[in-house]
Design an enzyme around this catalytic site. Sequence first.
Site, PDB file in Angstrom:
ATOM      1  CB  SER A   1      -0.922   0.047   1.187  1.00  0.00           C
ATOM      2  OG  SER A   1       0.010  -0.004   2.437  1.00  0.00           O
TER       3      SER A   1
ATOM      4  CG  ASP B   1       3.488  -4.787   3.330  1.00  0.00           C
ATOM      5  OD1 ASP B   1       3.450  -4.581   4.716  1.00  0.00           O
ATOM      6  OD2 ASP B   1       3.187  -3.646   2.792  1.00  0.00           O
TER       7      ASP B   1
ATOM      8  CG  ASP C   1       8.731  -8.344  10.953  1.00  0.00           C
ATOM      9  OD1 ASP C   1       9.213  -7.526  10.727  1.00  0.00           O
ATOM     10  OD2 ASP C   1       8.074  -8.799  12.191  1.00  0.00           O
ATOM     11  CB  VAL C   2      11.551  -5.028   6.882  1.00  0.00           C
ATOM     12  CG1 VAL C   2      10.871  -5.184   5.911  1.00  0.00           C
ATOM     13  CG2 VAL C   2      10.985  -3.983   8.152  1.00  0.00           C
TER      14      VAL C   2
ATOM     15  CE1 TYR D   1       7.448   8.087  10.657  1.00  0.00           C
ATOM     16  CE2 TYR D   1       7.398  10.384  10.861  1.00  0.00           C
ATOM     17  CZ  TYR D   1       7.333   9.255   9.890  1.00  0.00           C
ATOM     18  OH  TYR D   1       7.243   9.172   8.816  1.00  0.00           O
TER      19      TYR D   1
ATOM     20  CE  LYS E   1      10.087   7.106   8.652  1.00  0.00           C
ATOM     21  NZ  LYS E   1      10.266   6.174   7.712  1.00  0.00           N
TER      22      LYS E   1
ATOM     23  CB  THR F   1      -0.175   7.403   2.455  1.00  0.00           C
ATOM     24  OG1 THR F   1      -0.132   7.797   3.646  1.00  0.00           O
ATOM     25  CG2 THR F   1       1.055   7.873   1.541  1.00  0.00           C
TER      26      THR F   1
END
Length: 252
Positions: free
Chosen positions: A15, A36, A56-57, A158, A162, A193
């Site tokens: 997505s 994903d 799962d990354v 977050y 990042k 998104t």
Amino acid sequence: MHLQNTAAIVTGAASGLGAATAQALRERGATVYGFDLPSAVDEATPVDGVTLVPTDVTEPDQVQSAVATAAADERPLRTVVNCAGIGPSMRILGRKGPHDLAVYRKVVEVNLIGTFNVLTLAAEAVVATEPDHNGQRGVAVNTASIAAYDGQIGQAAYASSKGGVVGLTLPAARDLASVGIRVCTIAPGIVDTPMLATVSDEFRAGLAAGVPFPQRLADAGEYARLVTMIVEHDYLNGETIRMDGALRMAPR
């Protein structure tokens, strides 16, 4: 670097930014392997030329297996795009007490460690390919956020994650230069998104009004076009590019 007749990996491909990027790479002739979570893969709309691989990354074994699937393609693996990420909000000290350390750890694990995990294991597979006539083997594009620079109230986790992706960009590019792999990062602003699908039109209009120009939200296709530009522009390396309409986020 040409995308035609190559293989590509895109994380978070079910997505949003990942899905748009997978589609854009496919339209330029790449065979795409989208990583994903299983639940996201089950709900995704199938796209011709994009193979979704439940992954799962944050799990090295799962990523290793998924990368092996992409590397087994008859076309050389050239492109790796990290879009997978999460963004829960929580103040360091809120009404319910201090920031939940487990939440902080999870955000960093997905957004930063997950990016590093995929970048590292995919680079190992890319190195096994023959370089092109310029000595280039591949390109990695990671996803940060303008929160890396302008983190708002509630974005400690977050923004930290990042900011780590931004900090990773140059040393990763320098580490991988000797094997012909470029590394760049995109720091998007406010993108329309599925994460914004639940907010009201009034709230969305307020977000758009804060962008200097163009005064609207970005769309995922614009992110995807920037990915393809980075891949095809051989002299872009070690750089983080803000895609934000000149937005500088206020404290809240």
